[in-house]
Design a protein around this motif. Sequence first.
Motif, short mmCIF file in Angstrom:
data_model
loop_
_atom_site.label_atom_id
_atom_site.label_comp_id
_atom_site.label_asym_id
_atom_site.label_seq_id
_atom_site.Cartn_x
_atom_site.Cartn_y
_atom_site.Cartn_z
N THR A 11 0.83 -1.21 0.00
CA THR A 11 0.00 0.00 0.00
C THR A 11 0.86 1.26 0.00
O THR A 11 0.58 2.21 -0.74
CB THR A 11 -0.93 0.01 1.23
N VAL A 12 1.91 1.27 0.80
CA VAL A 12 2.81 2.43 0.83
C VAL A 12 3.50 2.59 -0.52
O VAL A 12 3.66 3.71 -1.03
CB VAL A 12 3.85 2.30 1.96
N ALA A 13 3.88 1.48 -1.14
CA ALA A 13 4.55 1.54 -2.44
C ALA A 13 3.61 2.09 -3.50
O ALA A 13 4.04 2.84 -4.39
CB ALA A 13 5.03 0.14 -2.84
N ARG A 14 2.33 1.74 -3.42
CA ARG A 14 1.37 2.22 -4.40
C ARG A 14 1.08 3.71 -4.23
O ARG A 14 0.99 4.45 -5.21
CB ARG A 14 0.07 1.42 -4.30
N THR A 15 0.96 4.16 -2.99
CA THR A 15 0.60 5.56 -2.75
C THR A 15 1.82 6.47 -2.69
O THR A 15 1.71 7.67 -2.98
CB THR A 15 -0.16 5.70 -1.42
N GLU A 16 2.98 5.90 -2.32
CA GLU A 16 4.20 6.69 -2.08
C GLU A 16 3.90 7.89 -1.18
O GLU A 16 4.37 8.99 -1.38
CB GLU A 16 4.82 7.15 -3.41
N HIS A 17 3.08 7.60 -0.17
CA HIS A 17 2.70 8.65 0.78
C HIS A 17 2.30 7.96 2.08
O HIS A 17 1.28 7.27 2.14
CB HIS A 17 1.54 9.47 0.22
N MET A 18 3.09 8.16 3.13
CA MET A 18 2.88 7.41 4.36
C MET A 18 1.54 7.75 5.02
O MET A 18 0.83 6.87 5.50
CB MET A 18 4.03 7.71 5.33
N THR A 19 1.18 9.04 5.01
CA THR A 19 -0.08 9.44 5.66
C THR A 19 -1.28 8.88 4.92
O THR A 19 -2.23 8.37 5.51
CB THR A 19 -0.17 10.97 5.76
N LYS A 20 -1.27 8.99 3.57
CA LYS A 20 -2.37 8.45 2.78
C LYS A 20 -2.49 6.94 2.96
O LYS A 20 -3.60 6.41 3.08
CB LYS A 20 -2.17 8.77 1.29
N ALA A 21 -1.35 6.25 2.97
CA ALA A 21 -1.38 4.80 3.14
C ALA A 21 -1.93 4.43 4.51
O ALA A 21 -2.73 3.50 4.64
CB ALA A 21 0.03 4.24 2.96
N ALA A 22 -1.52 5.17 5.56
CA ALA A 22 -2.01 4.89 6.91
C ALA A 22 -3.52 5.09 6.99
O ALA A 22 -4.24 4.30 7.62
CB ALA A 22 -1.30 5.79 7.91
#
Length: 295
Positions: A11-22
Amino acid sequence: MDLLQLKYFQTVARTEHMTKAARELHIAQPALSVMIARLEEDLGVKLFDRVGRQIRLNVFGKAYLKHVDKALGALEEGRREMEDMAGLEQGSILLATTTLHRVADYLGPFLSLHPHVNFRITQAITEEVMVELLDKGEIDFCIATSLIEQPGICNLPLQTEEIMLAVPSTHRFAERSSIRLSEVANDPFINLKEGYSFRRITDEFCNKAGFIPNLICEGDEPAAISSLVRAGLGVAFLPAVAKRELPPLHLLHIEEPLCQWTPHLIWLEEHYLSLAAQAFRKFIMGHHDTAQSDF
């Protein structure tokens, strides 16, 4: 490492955004950061490049993601095969499409026959995105706006649909039933942003008519186009199914050039299809045969 770490990394790899993934994973951002840090520690390499608050998947991350996608895809296929052993009615169907209206024409009749089958539908901007989802095993089918010719991909043409021109009630052609597209060459147009499959198709129509459309509004919300036409902002291309909209739009048949599209049901030849997915494909084939005989 464990399965949860892999899902979080994906999920983090797909979004490349830690907050969005969380937010998507419904966990606290610090907890997610710790989980990714532990995975990197286990692997002995950094999977992301960090610049300030931004993160980007690096060369190690991209290489590892391919294996994670394959592993999680295989596990998902195994889960769905177990569902099949429990019977068709416990199955699920994963579908991606660029236009949701086309899907609705099939879902209602199919669900009336199989009311307990679960659907998960993803709206994708382009065929390229849908093929990527197919390759990763994240979907069973996609409904594309045109034929996709690639090795291992199966195509089933659906019913050809007319593309019409929607005009405001105050438009100079509002009393007409048809036009040549060149007659509105200087009109303000409303359309989706570049990258959408529907935008590519309609740009080709304008090119055949000998002009580049004067786009005064480019958006990400297909449903908003009709509202903007009603408001008098400009004209827009819409599928003929828009005739069903309420309040009704004034839609003009385009005499020249020929404006139509033929959606295709797409699936991977080697991808495991659950009993539910096989039933859906058989249903679509029967629906297509009926439509063809009535055409």
